[in-house]
Design a protein around this motif. Structure first.
Motif, PDB file in Angstrom:
ATOM      1  N   ILE A   1       0.855  -1.187   0.000  1.00 31.07           N
ATOM      2  CA  ILE A   1       0.000   0.000   0.000  1.00 31.07           C
ATOM      3  C   ILE A   1       0.896   1.243   0.000  1.00 31.07           C
ATOM      4  N   PRO A   2       0.622   2.180  -0.914  1.00 34.02           N
ATOM      5  CA  PRO A   2       1.453   3.403  -0.934  1.00 34.02           C
ATOM      6  C   PRO A   2       1.367   4.125   0.407  1.00 34.02           C
ATOM      7  N   LYS A   3       2.493   4.611   0.861  1.00 36.86           N
ATOM      8  CA  LYS A   3       2.581   5.262   2.175  1.00 36.86           C
ATOM      9  C   LYS A   3       1.548   6.371   2.320  1.00 36.86           C
TER      10      LYS A   3
ATOM     11  N   VAL B   1       8.300  -1.611   5.827  1.00 36.84           N
ATOM     12  CA  VAL B   1       8.366  -0.614   4.765  1.00 36.84           C
ATOM     13  C   VAL B   1       9.290  -1.091   3.637  1.00 36.84           C
ATOM     14  N   VAL B   2       8.752  -1.139   2.427  1.00 37.96           N
ATOM     15  CA  VAL B   2       9.548  -1.486   1.252  1.00 37.96           C
ATOM     16  C   VAL B   2      10.083  -0.193   0.663  1.00 37.96           C
ATOM     17  N   THR B   3      11.401  -0.111   0.556  1.00 33.32           N
ATOM     18  CA  THR B   3      12.010   1.127   0.041  1.00 33.32           C
ATOM     19  C   THR B   3      12.760   0.916  -1.273  1.00 33.32           C
ATOM     20  N   HIS B   4      13.127  -0.331  -1.576  1.00 31.75           N
ATOM     21  CA  HIS B   4      13.931  -0.621  -2.774  1.00 31.75           C
ATOM     22  C   HIS B   4      13.359  -1.818  -3.521  1.00 31.75           C
TER      23      HIS B   4
ATOM     24  N   LEU C   1      12.583   3.322  -4.426  1.00 36.05           N
ATOM     25  CA  LEU C   1      11.228   3.682  -4.849  1.00 36.05           C
ATOM     26  C   LEU C   1      10.979   5.178  -4.655  1.00 36.05           C
TER      27      LEU C   1
ATOM     28  N   GLU D   1       7.610   5.111  -0.766  1.00 38.05           N
ATOM     29  CA  GLU D   1       7.723   3.851  -0.050  1.00 38.05           C
ATOM     30  C   GLU D   1       6.380   3.118  -0.068  1.00 38.05           C
ATOM     31  N   LEU D   2       6.458   1.790   0.000  1.00 41.55           N
ATOM     32  CA  LEU D   2       5.265   0.957   0.031  1.00 41.55           C
ATOM     33  C   LEU D   2       5.230   0.228   1.374  1.00 41.55           C
ATOM     34  N   ILE D   3       4.028   0.114   1.939  1.00 43.60           N
ATOM     35  CA  ILE D   3       3.870  -0.519   3.249  1.00 43.60           C
ATOM     36  C   ILE D   3       3.224  -1.884   3.047  1.00 43.60           C
TER      37      ILE D   3
END
Lengths: 493, 493
Positions: A73-75, A94-97, A117, A120-122
């Protein structure tokens, strides 16, 4: 006696350790190399699958359909619903890369700094934001409503203290998300799904529950009302086993989801969400099991009947098997899951202890003497009672026994629960007695101050305002102020 | 005609656009705000659920049990299996932090720099590493083998170009992971599961497949052999629909998983893995559907029969419903899923087009004249053929019709496939004909150079060395070198 069983901590010695031991030794789950994430082993997963199948059919019978929404999910989505940020976004993965590359020496791998990114995506802690962002495109008119969607999936919340099934960073669950034209319809849906959960808990898990509504403090982030089912464990603590939320128009407003009503005027959509998770496994294990291991309700037991031969030689085994094979067929035809364990690398005593540990509801044993006498030994796991019965007609007996065990363990749990619900009007008495567990029905003045004080003094929390309990006005035992109703206060998992 | 249908691109005009249109317009899936991740809508998900249920039962019939392993995998795990790094770890989603916090102005949220993980975690692109790290604890002796585990879950690979179902960053799949005492047993298992996939594709999806073994270039990262089922789409391209891998002892060596054999000597464990994914939905859609919309095999259709009344007034509708209700019951009793669409906010013509678009296999229509004559109109979706039949006995007719449709669409797809498989021995001819699609059976010298040249010249790849095809030695059409067998070469999705 099997080593696994011998090492099982007794409930009276350390209830918490007993639970952890049991989860591991009964092959339900184990810890993983990733902090707070568990591995659900085949035997544990088989129970979860049975739960899923029953719940899924119950949801569908109310018109719910399944769907699937993205894991990430987008931050920025979390920033849209103010309470949701505080409630869910904080402790999240948190996905950052999006790329790894070989290290310079070629021997390891490292994150590629160029593959960062933009946003960041959660990993979803719950999906209200993603789903309401989607519903915006699905809903134009009152004709598109209601939407009754559910998804079975994994979610992640970065928990600091974890316990298998009860609290893990990653867990499996279902999350229902419905959209309605009116507040009344949404509230009705939220209560209906709570009823489904209570029905499932009581009639499948054999776990009696109290239905009620949460206090404001304990509400889901973004909800106007949170309904709950609360079960009592054998240490008298409460386990919140399922929740259903009336979300009002909060998410519709955050994600701008409107519909044209019959008068062709735009209105915000009304929402509910509701979920149960692998936490239910924790309740199932803790409510029924004993110092010998798991006790499973027959309706959710992966193996309902185990048959063990006792033979001195191959000839005897063959004779026993010749009797057992048609019985296996008969039981299978009745829809009963049965296992014949004629493995020769374990002694009968080991097998007995192992299937007790695993909670198989009924055990049949046939030895040389049974063969001669035309009998079979039948043991029920819940009470460990044994009887020698005529082999003829034993399938029917087993069928009735399974029904009886399901009923008996529910009644036992209900009696335990009812014997540990107390009305209490004196705070000093409460503080003393809460140490031994139980649900306390106490008048509450409705303030968060009182709630906080109770929690600070005793670690207990307001579980809910119970439904179906005849309320009277009274005096708050802590503040002395007038109180409109009694709430259930308990320590909890 | 329904707007959705009118806008559906024709296959002949643009096959690729037709597919994308169909996925959206038939309510199967839609794109999401997260790059490359799709939302599977209820109608699409209902088909996937039917696939899952059938496959799951087939797996279990071979002794496989389900389990669940963590979503996140420590980065270092990927470095342990050398080929796996190159094959999977590269384009992956990387979790680096575990907390968000409010921005200083309090209006937004940002990643908390203090909540940085010591070791980054990768969202699983596949779970061999996590599972073999776990199997290390499960396997001590030959008595613990075989282990036959499967998990249904989501996985993520950071794809640059995505298409719904066919290639998405997140997708749903099942991954089976088995552990064996001998190489022979593991190879047999890998082939057995390929057989299960082929059986499912042909007998449930009605999609004919070629079974075969991949060339070294096309193998799974870490496998000694990759077996595949390849289906042909209506544009003559291949769709790899399922793979099963013999992994040798690679993962056992990387994660140090040994067992004591019957002679009490340690040996490395032998492994397989096998998977199918939501990609199967792409094959299902592309193989059978036409310019009017989806054509679904009855065995996987969420709604198998739709019944539509045509009435001029409430009285007529009531009379029709009185006839239809017992028929609904009769069909339901036969295990047929049936929907009676008497909604009054859509015209019959709209309904006809909509259920054609959605691929409902059989449509019944009853109007005033049918009521008078004791008849009903029956249409089959695959051929669009209509007949007027006596209402009496129509349930039996429908039951047989569903079986016939399942068979007919399989035969049609098989004929199309067989008519587009060519033996070819001339590279110039091949280069010309491959433009029109089809599977080309060509002699191959076994070198990666030839394979690379074909791909560069034509974009086509070696799909597999097919099983069950009578092989002869020959001459490689590209290099002129001797070749031991023919391979299937095709362009692919």
């Amino acid at each position: 006696m099997a080593k696994e069983l011998k090492d099982l901590t007794k409930r009276a010695d350390n209830y918490s350790q007993w639970y952890n031991d049991l989860v591991m030794k009964a092959d339900l789950a184990e810890t993983s190399p990733v902090r707070g994430c568990m591995i659900i082993k085949p035997y544990g997963y088989a129970i979860w699958e049975k739960m899923q199948a029953a719940l899924d059919a119950m949801f569908k019978a109310t018109g719910v359909q399944n769907a699937y929404f993205p894991l990430l999910i987008p931050k920025s989505f979390f920033a849209k619903e103010a309470e949701h940020v505080a409630g869910f976004a904080k402790e999240s993965a948190v996905v950052t890369h999006y790329r790894l590359k070989a290290t310079e020496d070629g021997k390891g791998i490292t994150v590629d700094p160029e593959a960062k990114l933009e946003e960041e995506l959660i990993i979803r802690p719950t999906s209200e934001t993603m789903i309401w962002n989607t519903y915006k495109n699905w809903i134009k008119s009152y004709r598109d409503l209601p939407i009754l969607c559910n998804q079975w999936c994994n979610v992640m919340r970065w928990e600091m203290r974890t316990r298998p099934f009860l609290r893990t960073s990653e867990f499996l669950w279902q999350e229902g998300h419905t959209a309605h034209a009116t507040s009344e319809e949404a509230q009705e849906e939220a209560k209906k799904m709570l009823g489904v959960y209570a029905d499932f808990a009581e009639n499948w898990m054999a776990v009696p529950v109290v239905q009620g509504v949460k206090s404001e403090t304990e509400r889901f982030a973004g909800a106007l009302d949170t309904y709950t089912i609360e079960a009592m464990m054998q240490d008298g603590k409460a386990l919140q086993s399922g929740t259903s939320h009336f979300l009002g128009q909060n998410f519709a407003k955050s994600f701008d989801v409107t519909f044209l009503n019959k008068e062709n005027k735009p209105e915000y959509v009304w929402a509910t969400s509701w979920g149960v998770s692998t936490r239910l496994m924790g309740a199932l294990i803790m409510v029924h099991s004993d110092d010998n291991g798991l006790v499973l309700p027959p309706k959710l037991a992966p193996i309902q009947v185990v048959i063990i031969p006792i033979s001195k030689n191959a000839e005897q085994l063959e004779a026993i098997s010749a009797k057992i094979n048609p019985l296996m067929e008969e039981l299978t035809k009745m829809g009963i899951s049965v296992k014949y364990d004629d493995s020769d690398n374990k002694r009968p005593g080991f097998k007995f202890a192992d299937y007790e540990l695993k909670g198989v509801p009924v055990r049949l044993v046939m030895g040389a003497r049974d063969l001669e006498n035309g009998t079979v030994e039948v043991m029920r796991r819940d009470t460990l009672e044994k009887e020698i019965l005529p082999f003829e007609g034993v399938a029917n007996h087993v069928q009735h026994l399974l029904v009886d065990i399901q009923k008996t363990i529910f009644e036992k749990a209900r009696q335990y629960r009812d014997n540990h619900i107390y009305e209490c009007d004196n705070y000093e008495e409460f503080k003393e007695r809460i140490k031994d567990g139980g649900f306390f029905l106490c008048h509450w003045d409705g303030t968060t101050e009182t709630e906080a004080k109770i929690k600070e003094d005793t670690q207990a929390t307001i579980r809910c305002v119970p439904f179906g309990y005849e309320q009277t006005e009274g005096v708050d035992m802590v503040s002395g102020k007038p109180a409109k109703c009694r709430v259930i206060i308990a320590r909890s998992y």
